[in-house]
Design a protein around this motif. Structure first.
Motif, PDB file in Angstrom:
ATOM      1  N   GLY A 220       0.785  -1.223   0.000  1.00 29.37           N
ATOM      2  CA  GLY A 220       0.000   0.000   0.000  1.00 29.37           C
ATOM      3  C   GLY A 220       0.820   1.277   0.000  1.00 29.37           C
TER       4      GLY A 220
ATOM      5  N   SER B 235       3.594  -0.169  -6.728  1.00 27.95           N
ATOM      6  CA  SER B 235       3.034  -0.519  -8.042  1.00 27.95           C
ATOM      7  C   SER B 235       2.640   0.732  -8.799  1.00 27.95           C
ATOM      8  N   THR B 236       2.040   1.671  -8.086  1.00 31.37           N
ATOM      9  CA  THR B 236       1.616   2.911  -8.732  1.00 31.37           C
ATOM     10  C   THR B 236       2.831   3.639  -9.313  1.00 31.37           C
TER      11      THR B 236
END
Ligand code: ADP
Ligand code: ADP
Length: 232
Positions: free
Chosen positions: A43, A47-48
């Motif tokens: 989180g 990945s973003t």
């Protein structure tokens, strides 16, 4: 000069009460010819960040230069073209074509681009990744570690500006993971290839020349040539 430069990168998902600030003003330079690991808890925005840097997703604001090309603001068509010609990808799930041999999987990006195979580069990559005696096997006849080494070779073959690897050892046991990362690091050094890897495993990040840490969408520091103990 760096191969990837990002400035004031912000990514907001959703709107109103469901707004999530996945990236919050990230400034980062990724070294040419280096294996860089992006680490951080689940989180934290790994990945973003990788998807934005690889042109798979668009940041809400900020700028990205990849191999001297400003990719923030490019049209979807130009981004697709850029990914096809300038970027290599390695995924957690290997994503090999089951009907093709290892050799055919490795040269697939060149076949798609109708580009000739650089035999010298092919040989260097195959030897460094220790795949010479597996070239005629199909994916189902290869171990997970061998399949991921084929996927690494496929990502490197066209000499892209950058290879992005998303949790490349996520499906592998520790022995296979160590082999893949050791061979990948050697390929990076032999070929001067720039590779960016996202991982949450310290043992994997320890193979990188440099590790950058993300927390809550911000860069929180970095280590050069770390060992796993230094990362934990
Ligand atoms: P990591 O890869 O480090 O686990 P992500 O980049 O997947 O982190 O996620 C960063 C934050 O953005 C998380 O809070 C996550 O829930 C949120 N997020 C990621 N993708 C989306 C999406 N498509 N829509 C809404 N929120 C998202
Ligand atoms: P996951 O996030 O579940 O691990 P993948 O790693 O397979 O999924 O894919 C990550 C992102 O890369 C996804 O947004 C997907 O659409 C994209 N993607 C998958 N395969 C390719 C490809 N061959 N070329 C470009 N983008 C791809």
């Amino acid at each position: 000069d760096p191969i990837v430069t990002a400035r004031a990168l912000t990514k907001i998902y959703g709107a109103g009460n469901t707004r999530v600030r996945a990236l919050d003003g990230v400034d980062v330079d990724l070294g040419r010819g280096e294996l860089t690991a992006i680490m951080g808890p689940s989180g934290s925005g790994k990945s973003t960040l990788m998807h934005c840097l690889a042109g798979l997703d668009s940041p809400t604001s900020g700028t990205i230069l990849l191999g001297g090309v400003q990719i923030s603001g490019l049209s979807q068509r130009r981004l697709t073209e850029l990914r096809r010609t300038r970027i290599g990808f390695v995924f957690q799930a290997y994503n090999l074509v089951p009907t093709l041999t290892a050799a055919e999987n490795i040269t697939l990006p060149l076949d798609i681009a109708r580009a000739p195979v650089d035999r010298e580069r092919f040989r260097t990559i195959v030897e460094t990744l220790e795949l010479s005696d597996r070239l005629h096997h199909r994916p189902a006849e290869l171990s997970g570690g061998q399949q991921q080494r084929v996927a690494c070779a496929r990502a490197l073959i066209a000499a892209p500006a950058v290879v992005f690897a998303d949790e490349p050892t996520g499906n592998l046991d520790s022995t296979a993971a160590a082999e893949v990362l050791g061979f990948l690091r050697r390929s990076v050094e032999e070929l001067g290839q720039s590779v960016v890897m996202v991982t949450h495993e310290a043992t994997a990040a320890a193979y990188a020349h440099r590790v950058v840490f993300l927390a809550d969408g911000r860069l929180e520091g970095e280590l050069r040539d770390p060992d796993a103990d230094a990362i934990l």
